[in-house]
Design a protein around this motif. Structure first.
Motif, PDB file in Angstrom:
ATOM      1  N   ILE A  87      -4.678  -0.890  -2.437  1.00 21.53           N
ATOM      2  CA  ILE A  87      -4.058  -1.878  -2.033  1.00 21.53           C
ATOM      3  C   ILE A  87      -3.787  -3.013  -3.179  1.00 21.53           C
ATOM      4  N   ARG A  88      -2.485  -3.522  -3.078  1.00 22.34           N
ATOM      5  CA  ARG A  88      -2.262  -4.797  -4.045  1.00 22.34           C
ATOM      6  C   ARG A  88      -1.767  -6.071  -3.244  1.00 22.34           C
ATOM      7  N   VAL A  89      -2.392  -7.116  -3.740  1.00 22.74           N
ATOM      8  CA  VAL A  89      -2.025  -8.289  -3.007  1.00 22.74           C
ATOM      9  C   VAL A  89      -1.368  -8.966  -4.147  1.00 22.74           C
ATOM     10  N   ASN A  90      -0.228  -9.544  -4.057  1.00 24.08           N
ATOM     11  CA  ASN A  90       0.475 -10.373  -5.122  1.00 24.08           C
ATOM     12  C   ASN A  90       0.362  -9.643  -6.365  1.00 24.08           C
ATOM     13  N   ALA A 104       7.250  -8.364  -9.026  1.00 30.16           N
ATOM     14  CA  ALA A 104       5.801  -8.025  -8.979  1.00 30.16           C
ATOM     15  C   ALA A 104       5.277  -7.687  -7.791  1.00 30.16           C
ATOM     16  N   GLY A 105       4.239  -7.024  -7.885  1.00 36.61           N
ATOM     17  CA  GLY A 105       3.389  -6.579  -6.651  1.00 36.61           C
ATOM     18  C   GLY A 105       4.071  -5.280  -6.136  1.00 36.61           C
ATOM     19  N   CYS A 163       0.908  -1.316   0.040  1.00 40.44           N
ATOM     20  CA  CYS A 163      -0.034   0.007   0.008  1.00 40.44           C
ATOM     21  C   CYS A 163       0.787   1.144   0.154  1.00 40.44           C
ATOM     22  N   CYS A 164       0.463   2.341  -0.885  1.00 41.91           N
ATOM     23  CA  CYS A 164      -0.346   2.053  -1.732  1.00 41.91           C
ATOM     24  C   CYS A 164       0.020   2.313  -3.259  1.00 41.91           C
ATOM     25  N   ASP A 165      -1.003   1.756  -4.243  1.00 43.60           N
ATOM     26  CA  ASP A 165      -0.444   1.797  -5.659  1.00 43.60           C
ATOM     27  C   ASP A 165      -0.531   3.431  -6.076  1.00 43.60           C
ATOM     28  N   VAL A 188      -0.848   4.842   6.197  1.00 44.49           N
ATOM     29  CA  VAL A 188       0.532   4.306   6.373  1.00 44.49           C
ATOM     30  C   VAL A 188       0.803   3.412   5.135  1.00 44.49           C
ATOM     31  N   PRO A 189       2.034   3.876   4.467  1.00 42.88           N
ATOM     32  CA  PRO A 189       2.511   2.974   3.588  1.00 42.88           C
ATOM     33  C   PRO A 189       3.184   1.806   4.020  1.00 42.88           C
ATOM     34  N   PHE A 190       3.182   0.532   3.396  1.00 45.04           N
ATOM     35  CA  PHE A 190       3.674  -0.522   3.811  1.00 45.04           C
ATOM     36  C   PHE A 190       4.056  -1.426   2.616  1.00 45.04           C
TER      37      PHE A 190
END
Length: 280
Positions: A178-181, A276-277, A171-173, A199-201
């Motif tokens: 949010i992106r998952v895989n 990726a991701g 997070c985040c694009d 909160v970026p992670f």
């Protein structure tokens, strides 16, 4: 001469007056005997009454204890009511909702999935192990919480699974999602007006753990707030108490908890190309 017949005849009243007197005596004796029998029955009833009352109260008490034990066992092993104490899961769950937690959901080999709403024990991951309390107070509070009548233990939380073991969650694009895989997730369950996260992670979820977040992102203390903790914000799968399957109360909100297709397009971790991701 038939003496027996004579004696029999001699014993009978010889005149109408004597016969009338004899009938009166017999009637008085019968009435007196009936009164005595009634008095004895009344005495017996009065003696048995308190015993019957005591037996009735004792039976009611035993039934009550049996029902309570049954409900507690059901709550401990199968289906536990859980009182929602905060707004961290709004709009899906509201303050004061009493939900039913399915404790058998993951007992037979099934694993938590992305999108599941869980109740878990956050001791040693979200919070430190609480100090010991008075055993009696702890027992009473535990019984109340098990019946959904008291707030849950301070170590118990309800959140939604966003990442499972092996997932890369970012997070985040550039669109703020949010992106998952590597796949963008359309989180329609997030509280209206909230960003997916401020909160970026960028994390990879270790096997056997979960990345969880509240639906009301601006009011939820979840995995994001524990990134620097020893567990990195991850919840061990063996700390999961159960899956929230129903809202039981208030009556107007009684319903099965709707699932989500937000993660339907997310590939399994092993199928994601290296690199990726990312933030994209």
């Amino acid at each position: 001469m038939d003496t027996e017949a004579q004696h029999t005849e001699r014993d009978r009243p010889s005149t109408p007056e004597e016969r009338s007197r004899s009938a009166r005596v017999t009637g008085d004796d019968t009435a007196r005997l009936a009164e005595d029998d009634t008095a004895r029955v009344a005495e017996d009833d009065s003696a048995e009454g308190p015993a019957r009352g005591r037996l009735s109260w004792r039976s009611a008490g035993l039934v009550g204890i049996a029902c309570t034990v049954f409900v507690l066992l059901l709550s401990h092993f199968v289906l536990q009511p859980f009182l929602i104490p905060s707004g961290s899961m709004e709009p899906t769950l509201q303050i004061g909702d009493r939900v039913l937690v399915n404790k058998l959901a993951y007992r037979f080999g099934d694993q938590p999935r992305r999108g599941d709403v869980l109740v878990f024990d956050g001791a040693d991951s979200f919070v430190r192990e609480p100090a010991e309390e008075n055993p009696v107070a702890e027992l009473l509070h535990g019984a109340g919480a098990a019946l959904g009548l008291a707030e849950p233990d301070e170590t118990h939380f309800v959140k939604r699974v966003v990442g499972v073991g092996g997932d890369r969650v970012v997070c985040c694009d550039k669109e703020g999602r949010i992106r998952v895989n590597g796949t963008q997730v359309e989180e329609r369950y997030v509280f209206f007006g909230d960003a997916p996260s401020k909160v970026p992670f960028d994390i990879v979820v270790p096997d056997g753990t979960l990345w969880v977040m509240g639906d009301h992102r601006s009011r939820s203390s979840d995995s994001r707030d524990h990134l620097g903790s020893p567990g990195g914000g991850m919840v061990p799968v063996d700390k999961v108490i159960g899956r929230v399957d129903w809202i039981g109360w208030p009556f107007a909100r009684r319903t099965a908890l709707a699932g989500t297709d937000a993660f339907a397009r997310v590939p399994e971790p092993g199928s994601v190309p290296a690199g990726a991701g990312g933030h994209g």
